[in-house]
Design a protein around this motif. Structure first.
Motif, PDB file in Angstrom:
ATOM      1  N   LYS A   1       0.850  -1.182   0.000  1.00 12.88           N
ATOM      2  CA  LYS A   1       0.000   0.000   0.000  1.00 12.88           C
ATOM      3  C   LYS A   1       0.894   1.243   0.000  1.00 12.88           C
ATOM      4  O   LYS A   1       1.927   1.266   0.647  1.00 12.88           O
ATOM      5  CB  LYS A   1      -0.886  -0.007   1.242  1.00 12.88           C
ATOM      6  CG  LYS A   1      -1.877   1.114   1.290  1.00 12.88           C
ATOM      7  CD  LYS A   1      -2.775   0.984   2.496  1.00 12.88           C
ATOM      8  CE  LYS A   1      -3.758   2.144   2.504  1.00 12.88           C
ATOM      9  NZ  LYS A   1      -4.737   2.003   3.564  1.00 12.88           N
TER      10      LYS A   1
ATOM     11  N   ASP B   1      -4.848  -1.654  -9.185  1.00 11.52           N
ATOM     12  CA  ASP B   1      -5.901  -1.562  -8.191  1.00 11.52           C
ATOM     13  C   ASP B   1      -5.332  -1.140  -6.846  1.00 11.52           C
ATOM     14  O   ASP B   1      -4.411  -1.788  -6.338  1.00 11.52           O
ATOM     15  CB  ASP B   1      -6.595  -2.921  -8.057  1.00 11.52           C
ATOM     16  CG  ASP B   1      -7.673  -2.938  -6.993  1.00 11.52           C
ATOM     17  OD1 ASP B   1      -8.580  -2.094  -7.072  1.00 11.52           O
ATOM     18  OD2 ASP B   1      -7.599  -3.790  -6.092  1.00 11.52           O
ATOM     19  N   PHE B   2      -5.869  -0.028  -6.301  1.00 12.93           N
ATOM     20  CA  PHE B   2      -5.520   0.382  -4.948  1.00 12.93           C
ATOM     21  C   PHE B   2      -6.402  -0.413  -3.997  1.00 12.93           C
ATOM     22  O   PHE B   2      -7.612  -0.215  -3.970  1.00 12.93           O
ATOM     23  CB  PHE B   2      -5.786   1.883  -4.732  1.00 12.93           C
ATOM     24  CG  PHE B   2      -4.789   2.776  -5.388  1.00 12.93           C
ATOM     25  CD1 PHE B   2      -3.530   2.932  -4.838  1.00 12.93           C
ATOM     26  CD2 PHE B   2      -5.103   3.463  -6.543  1.00 12.93           C
ATOM     27  CE1 PHE B   2      -2.599   3.773  -5.439  1.00 12.93           C
ATOM     28  CE2 PHE B   2      -4.191   4.300  -7.149  1.00 12.93           C
ATOM     29  CZ  PHE B   2      -2.938   4.448  -6.590  1.00 12.93           C
ATOM     30  N   GLY B   3      -5.808  -1.319  -3.230  1.00  9.49           N
ATOM     31  CA  GLY B   3      -6.572  -2.083  -2.260  1.00  9.49           C
ATOM     32  C   GLY B   3      -6.505  -1.446  -0.885  1.00  9.49           C
ATOM     33  O   GLY B   3      -5.788  -0.472  -0.665  1.00  9.49           O
ATOM     34  N   ARG B   4      -7.269  -2.001   0.037  1.00 12.40           N
ATOM     35  CA  ARG B   4      -7.265  -1.481   1.401  1.00 12.40           C
ATOM     36  C   ARG B   4      -5.963  -1.808   2.121  1.00 12.40           C
ATOM     37  O   ARG B   4      -5.429  -1.005   2.869  1.00 12.40           O
ATOM     38  CB  ARG B   4      -8.447  -2.089   2.165  1.00 12.40           C
ATOM     39  CG  ARG B   4      -9.015  -1.161   3.188  1.00 12.40           C
ATOM     40  CD  ARG B   4     -10.222  -1.750   3.865  1.00 12.40           C
ATOM     41  NE  ARG B   4      -9.742  -2.469   5.031  1.00 12.40           N
ATOM     42  CZ  ARG B   4     -10.177  -3.647   5.430  1.00 12.40           C
ATOM     43  NH1 ARG B   4     -11.124  -4.259   4.769  1.00 12.40           N
ATOM     44  NH2 ARG B   4      -9.691  -4.214   6.497  1.00 12.40           N
ATOM     45  N   LEU B   5      -5.426  -3.002   1.861  1.00 16.47           N
ATOM     46  CA  LEU B   5      -4.221  -3.440   2.550  1.00 16.47           C
ATOM     47  C   LEU B   5      -2.979  -3.443   1.671  1.00 16.47           C
ATOM     48  O   LEU B   5      -1.857  -3.422   2.171  1.00 16.47           O
ATOM     49  CB  LEU B   5      -4.429  -4.839   3.141  1.00 16.47           C
ATOM     50  CG  LEU B   5      -5.600  -4.958   4.118  1.00 16.47           C
ATOM     51  CD1 LEU B   5      -5.802  -6.401   4.526  1.00 16.47           C
ATOM     52  CD2 LEU B   5      -5.383  -4.071   5.328  1.00 16.47           C
ATOM     53  N   HIS B   6      -3.178  -3.526   0.361  1.00 16.66           N
ATOM     54  CA  HIS B   6      -2.074  -3.528  -0.584  1.00 16.66           C
ATOM     55  C   HIS B   6      -2.607  -3.139  -1.958  1.00 16.66           C
ATOM     56  O   HIS B   6      -3.810  -3.007  -2.141  1.00 16.66           O
ATOM     57  CB  HIS B   6      -1.392  -4.906  -0.634  1.00 16.66           C
ATOM     58  CG  HIS B   6      -2.302  -6.001  -1.093  1.00 16.66           C
ATOM     59  ND1 HIS B   6      -3.127  -6.696  -0.236  1.00 16.66           N
ATOM     60  CD2 HIS B   6      -2.538  -6.505  -2.326  1.00 16.66           C
ATOM     61  CE1 HIS B   6      -3.826  -7.582  -0.914  1.00 16.66           C
ATOM     62  NE2 HIS B   6      -3.500  -7.496  -2.184  1.00 16.66           N
ATOM     63  N   CYS B   7      -1.704  -2.956  -2.911  1.00 17.08           N
ATOM     64  CA  CYS B   7      -2.079  -2.639  -4.296  1.00 17.08           C
ATOM     65  C   CYS B   7      -1.788  -3.854  -5.164  1.00 17.08           C
ATOM     66  O   CYS B   7      -0.972  -4.704  -4.807  1.00 17.08           O
ATOM     67  CB  CYS B   7      -1.271  -1.445  -4.807  1.00 17.08           C
ATOM     68  SG  CYS B   7      -1.497   0.051  -3.832  1.00 17.08           S
TER      69      CYS B   7
END
Length: 130
Positions: free
Chosen positions: A72, A120-126
């Motif tokens: 992230k 994709d920008f994730g909540r915990l990682h990309c």
């Protein structure tokens, strides 16, 4: 960087930044700057051995070759950008040499390469797909 991050992300992600057209302030002539490779950060490549698909931002369903897991906070990489996943940090000038790229693909230093199909920008990682 803590030891866990190194274990979780054992590889390095590089992206090609294409040259930009800039106008010379004195002459007014337009000039194109050179393309350069940039180290974006650490990563982990996961090969798509089962032929899974994703839908890109254009709505097109595509089979990807690799999913790249990224911590992230890693800067966004635009779709269409050329990327390299490498086992060790390298001098970015070497990445401009096609012979170096070919040689290091054979040696295994370069894990994979391709074009970014989705980021994709994730909540915990990309995540990035090539």
């Amino acid at each position: 960087m803590c030891g866990d991050a190194i274990y979780q992300y054992p590889q390095y992600l590089y992206a090609l930044k294409n040259g930009e057209a800039i106008q010379d302030p004195i002459t007014g002539n337009w000039e194109t700057t050179s393309s350069v490779w940039e180290l974006k950060g650490v990563c982990r490549e996961e090969t798509n051995g089962k032929g899974h698909t994703i839908v890109n931002s254009g709505g097109e369903t595509i089979v990807f070759s690799s999913l790249i897991q990224i911590p992230k906070g890693t800067p966004r990489i635009n779709e269409g950008a050329e990327i390299l996943v490498i086992r060790e940090k390298v001098d970015t000038q070497e990445l401009l040499d096609n012979d170096f790229i070919a040689r290091e693909k054979i040696s295994g230093l370069i894990v994979t390469n391709g074009k970014c199909m989705k980021y994709d920008f994730g909540r915990l990682h990309c995540r990035l797909w090539i």
